[in-house]
Design a protein around this motif. Sequence first.
Motif, PDB file in Angstrom:
ATOM      1  N   ILE A  23       0.870  -1.177   0.000  1.00 39.90           N
ATOM      2  CA  ILE A  23       0.000   0.000   0.000  1.00 39.90           C
ATOM      3  C   ILE A  23       0.899   1.217   0.000  1.00 39.90           C
ATOM      4  N   VAL A  24       0.666   2.125  -0.933  1.00 39.12           N
ATOM      5  CA  VAL A  24       1.513   3.298  -1.123  1.00 39.12           C
ATOM      6  C   VAL A  24       0.721   4.567  -0.825  1.00 39.12           C
ATOM      7  N   PHE A  25       1.288   5.389   0.041  1.00 38.49           N
ATOM      8  CA  PHE A  25       0.800   6.752   0.264  1.00 38.49           C
ATOM      9  C   PHE A  25       1.909   7.672  -0.237  1.00 38.49           C
ATOM     10  N   GLY A  26       1.847   8.054  -1.499  1.00 41.32           N
ATOM     11  CA  GLY A  26       2.873   8.912  -2.081  1.00 41.32           C
ATOM     12  C   GLY A  26       2.443  10.361  -2.042  1.00 41.32           C
ATOM     13  N   GLU A  27       2.993  11.101  -1.117  1.00 45.10           N
ATOM     14  CA  GLU A  27       2.684  12.532  -0.961  1.00 45.10           C
ATOM     15  C   GLU A  27       1.197  12.768  -0.704  1.00 45.10           C
TER      16      GLU A  27
ATOM     17  N   GLN B 204      -6.327   7.466  11.958  1.00 42.73           N
ATOM     18  CA  GLN B 204      -7.508   6.634  11.672  1.00 42.73           C
ATOM     19  C   GLN B 204      -7.460   6.067  10.256  1.00 42.73           C
ATOM     20  N   THR B 205      -7.012   6.882   9.330  1.00 42.97           N
ATOM     21  CA  THR B 205      -6.915   6.435   7.942  1.00 42.97           C
ATOM     22  C   THR B 205      -5.907   5.293   7.831  1.00 42.97           C
ATOM     23  N   LEU B 206      -4.752   5.451   8.461  1.00 42.99           N
ATOM     24  CA  LEU B 206      -3.743   4.388   8.416  1.00 42.99           C
ATOM     25  C   LEU B 206      -4.247   3.095   9.036  1.00 42.99           C
TER      26      LEU B 206
ATOM     27  N   TYR C  98      -6.565   1.360   6.593  1.00 41.57           N
ATOM     28  CA  TYR C  98      -5.862   0.769   5.451  1.00 41.57           C
ATOM     29  C   TYR C  98      -4.969  -0.392   5.871  1.00 41.57           C
ATOM     30  N   GLN C  99      -4.547  -0.390   7.092  1.00 38.24           N
ATOM     31  CA  GLN C  99      -3.711  -1.481   7.594  1.00 38.24           C
ATOM     32  C   GLN C  99      -4.436  -2.819   7.446  1.00 38.24           C
ATOM     33  N   ASP C 100      -5.739  -2.806   7.583  1.00 37.24           N
ATOM     34  CA  ASP C 100      -6.536  -4.027   7.425  1.00 37.24           C
ATOM     35  C   ASP C 100      -6.517  -4.550   5.985  1.00 37.24           C
ATOM     36  N   ALA C 101      -6.127  -3.722   5.038  1.00 38.11           N
ATOM     37  CA  ALA C 101      -6.085  -4.135   3.636  1.00 38.11           C
ATOM     38  C   ALA C 101      -4.734  -4.724   3.232  1.00 38.11           C
ATOM     39  N   LEU C 102      -3.821  -4.829   4.181  1.00 39.38           N
ATOM     40  CA  LEU C 102      -2.525  -5.450   3.873  1.00 39.38           C
ATOM     41  C   LEU C 102      -2.655  -6.968   3.876  1.00 39.38           C
ATOM     42  N   ALA C 103      -2.117  -7.588   2.843  1.00 40.66           N
ATOM     43  CA  ALA C 103      -2.052  -9.047   2.809  1.00 40.66           C
ATOM     44  C   ALA C 103      -1.064  -9.509   3.882  1.00 40.66           C
ATOM     45  N   LYS C 104      -1.140 -10.771   4.230  1.00 43.77           N
ATOM     46  CA  LYS C 104      -0.191 -11.322   5.196  1.00 43.77           C
ATOM     47  C   LYS C 104       1.227 -11.093   4.667  1.00 43.77           C
ATOM     48  N   GLY C 105       2.066 -10.500   5.500  1.00 39.21           N
ATOM     49  CA  GLY C 105       3.423 -10.175   5.080  1.00 39.21           C
ATOM     50  C   GLY C 105       3.521  -8.914   4.246  1.00 39.21           C
ATOM     51  N   GLY C 106       2.396  -8.182   4.128  1.00 39.67           N
ATOM     52  CA  GLY C 106       2.365  -6.975   3.305  1.00 39.67           C
ATOM     53  C   GLY C 106       3.110  -5.808   3.933  1.00 39.67           C
ATOM     54  N   HIS C 107       3.435  -4.854   3.105  1.00 37.65           N
ATOM     55  CA  HIS C 107       4.176  -3.658   3.513  1.00 37.65           C
ATOM     56  C   HIS C 107       3.427  -2.402   3.080  1.00 37.65           C
ATOM     57  N   CYS C 108       3.812  -1.317   3.701  1.00 36.90           N
ATOM     58  CA  CYS C 108       3.283   0.002   3.352  1.00 36.90           C
ATOM     59  C   CYS C 108       4.479   0.895   3.027  1.00 36.90           C
TER      60      CYS C 108
ATOM     61  N   GLN D   5      14.470  20.851  -2.498  1.00 42.30           N
ATOM     62  CA  GLN D   5      13.332  20.058  -2.063  1.00 42.30           C
ATOM     63  C   GLN D   5      13.820  18.733  -1.498  1.00 42.30           C
ATOM     64  N   GLY D   6      13.085  18.236  -0.521  1.00 41.29           N
ATOM     65  CA  GLY D   6      13.454  16.947   0.046  1.00 41.29           C
ATOM     66  C   GLY D   6      12.240  16.117   0.411  1.00 41.29           C
ATOM     67  N   TRP D   7      12.407  14.795   0.356  1.00 39.92           N
ATOM     68  CA  TRP D   7      11.359  13.846   0.694  1.00 39.92           C
ATOM     69  C   TRP D   7      11.939  12.768   1.589  1.00 39.92           C
ATOM     70  N   ILE D   8      11.081  12.168   2.366  1.00 42.57           N
ATOM     71  CA  ILE D   8      11.425  10.963   3.113  1.00 42.57           C
ATOM     72  C   ILE D   8      10.471   9.880   2.656  1.00 42.57           C
ATOM     73  N   SER D   9      11.023   8.725   2.323  1.00 43.74           N
ATOM     74  CA  SER D   9      10.221   7.554   1.972  1.00 43.74           C
ATOM     75  C   SER D   9      10.563   6.453   2.953  1.00 43.74           C
ATOM     76  N   ARG D  10       9.541   5.843   3.506  1.00 44.57           N
ATOM     77  CA  ARG D  10       9.741   4.763   4.472  1.00 44.57           C
ATOM     78  C   ARG D  10       8.976   3.528   4.049  1.00 44.57           C
ATOM     79  N   LEU D  11       9.655   2.396   4.162  1.00 43.28           N
ATOM     80  CA  LEU D  11       9.043   1.091   3.986  1.00 43.28           C
ATOM     81  C   LEU D  11       8.664   0.600   5.375  1.00 43.28           C
ATOM     82  N   LEU D  12       7.412   0.217   5.552  1.00 46.32           N
ATOM     83  CA  LEU D  12       6.873  -0.064   6.879  1.00 46.32           C
ATOM     84  C   LEU D  12       6.151  -1.403   6.941  1.00 46.32           C
ATOM     85  N   ILE D  13       6.117  -1.969   8.148  1.00 51.23           N
ATOM     86  CA  ILE D  13       5.287  -3.140   8.430  1.00 51.23           C
ATOM     87  C   ILE D  13       4.479  -2.842   9.697  1.00 51.23           C
TER      88      ILE D  13
END
Length: 162
Positions: A87-91, A101-103, A106-116, A150-158
């Motif tokens: 699941i990607v939240f890009g900007e 609350q939104t996160l 959406y967390q419930d929509a992650l497959a087993k072993g899924g990432h955000c 300009q700068g961005w932070i991208s994080r891979l999450l579980i």
Amino acid sequence: MQSIEELGRYSIIVGYAQYLNAKSVLDVGCGDGNLIRLLPLMESYVGIDMSRIALAKAQEVMDIRPNYCLIEADFDAYVPTNKFDLIVFGESLYYSKHPLQTLVSYQDALAKGGHCVISMYKNLKAPPVWDMVIEIFDIVDETHIQQKNQGWISRLLIPKQK
């Protein structure tokens, strides 16, 4: 791609998807389809955005990809019905009225072993949202992208273990 300035942050997301061998992606705030253009062919892709104009541009790419769909919706109210590897939240997350609350929803929509993957522009809105993110997710990887001033932070999450 609209511009070279966007390539870095999108490349990080694509790299995560490839590394994880993600077969299904939910792109929350997909805009006009920049991520779709860079992702390898997936088994399924769902893009959500409020802008009918942006979705019309994204549709140009969708026409040549099977099992892809676009949904015009407010992502705070939308409830995914499928499970996704990524699941990607890009900007987009700092535009949520209730990011935590939104996160959680959406967390419930992650497959087993899924990432955000969450990517946010470094601005004043981002730090409090990142604080909410780490309440429910563990950081697997973090990348900082700098392009001129300009700068961005991208994080891979579980999800945190309950």
